[in-house]
Write an enzyme that holds these catalytic residues in place. Structure first.
Site, short mmCIF file in Angstrom:
data_model
loop_
_atom_site.label_atom_id
_atom_site.label_comp_id
_atom_site.label_asym_id
_atom_site.label_seq_id
_atom_site.Cartn_x
_atom_site.Cartn_y
_atom_site.Cartn_z
CG HIS A 5 1.95 -0.68 -1.03
ND1 HIS A 5 2.79 0.26 -0.46
CD2 HIS A 5 1.33 -0.05 -2.04
CE1 HIS A 5 2.66 1.41 -1.11
NE2 HIS A 5 1.78 1.24 -2.07
CG HIS B 138 -6.10 0.55 -3.33
ND1 HIS B 138 -5.72 1.24 -2.20
CD2 HIS B 138 -5.04 0.59 -4.16
CE1 HIS B 138 -4.49 1.70 -2.35
NE2 HIS B 138 -4.04 1.32 -3.54
#
Ligand code: G3P
Ligand code: MG
Length: 241
Positions: A48, A6
């Site tokens: 992100h 991730h």
């Protein structure tokens, strides 16, 4: 079952940097999830948040900064001084490295807050440029964005991100022509696994970190897990009876 790091190996290195992807590579047989946004000058970058504030020494929205301006920033020190040299990667940097090492990529379009013009087309073009069409899934919480991906390129695999307890979500996936569901791990129950399997839709829950949870996902028979601890997941998978 795919072990998908991730934001790279983000428990060991600053998320979404080449250092984090490099650390994931060291684990072996590990794939990468990453998030993309678009700069003021239309470059697809790996980050992100919509702003650089949390993960760099700068501030502001990615959409208001040029690639040159972003490249001045330190994307590593917030995590650890050892990573001061980390710069924001371009999606093309990650595609290049992934293609060299036969890594499968989950590229998440962050199109929920800022609407980036033509980001879907640009990401698809980059994937094709690196001949990675068979080695990726594009995911997003914005399913309109994924619908657009399918309109541009019907063969491009997509994964639908969601956090709700949807009823029989494989029917919804089929409507969108999606190859995969990427739910929050909580919605993984036997009937969802069985239904998705019967419909030929892959299930790749996120973010699965605790050992007991990883084991539960392995036992449930999901197709992949998105985790901040790829080494732990790879170890538990290898130890599976
Ligand atoms: O793709 C799974 C996960 O990355 C979705 O949430 O916020 O970590 O991008 P987020
Ligand atoms: Mg993500």
């Amino acid at each position: 079952m795919k072990v998908i790091a991730h934001r790279g190996y983000s428990s060991q290195a600053p998320e979404n940097t080449m250092a984090a992807f490099g650390k994931a590579l060291d684990v072996g047989n590990t794939h990468w999830e990453l998030d993309v946004q678009m700069t003021k000058d239309g470059e697809v970058v790996v980050i992100h948040d919509e702003t650089v504030d949390r993960t760099s020494d700068g501030e502001g929205l990615v959409k208001d900064l040029t690639l040159d301006q972003l490249r001045q920033l330190d994307f590593g020190s917030w995590f650890d001084e050892a990573f001061t040299a980390e710069r924001i990667p371009l999606l093309s940097d990650v595609l290049q490295t992934a293609s060299e090492h036969d890594v499968w990529l989950n590229i998440e379009l962050k199109t929920g807050i800022v609407q980036y013009p033509e980001i879907e087309q640009r990401v698809i073009d980059l994937i094709h440029q690196y001949d990675m069409g068979q080695q990726v899934a594009i995911s997003s919480f914005n399913h309109y964005s994924l619908k657009k991906v399918k309109e541009i390129c019907p063969a491009m695999p997509i994964g639908l991100l969601y956090m709700a307890g949807l009823y029989e979500p494989w029917h919804y996936a089929a409507r969108l022509g999606a190859e995969a569901l990427h739910p929050l791990y909580r919605s993984i129950v036997p009937e969802i696994v069985a239904g998705a399997k019967a419909a030929g839709i892959a299930l790749r829950p996120f973010t699965v970190d605790e050992p007991a949870l990883i084991q539960r996902m392995i036992a449930a028979g999901v197709d992949g897990i998105i985790t901040n601890y790829p080494e732990r997941a790879a170890g538990l998978l290898a130890a599976k009876p």
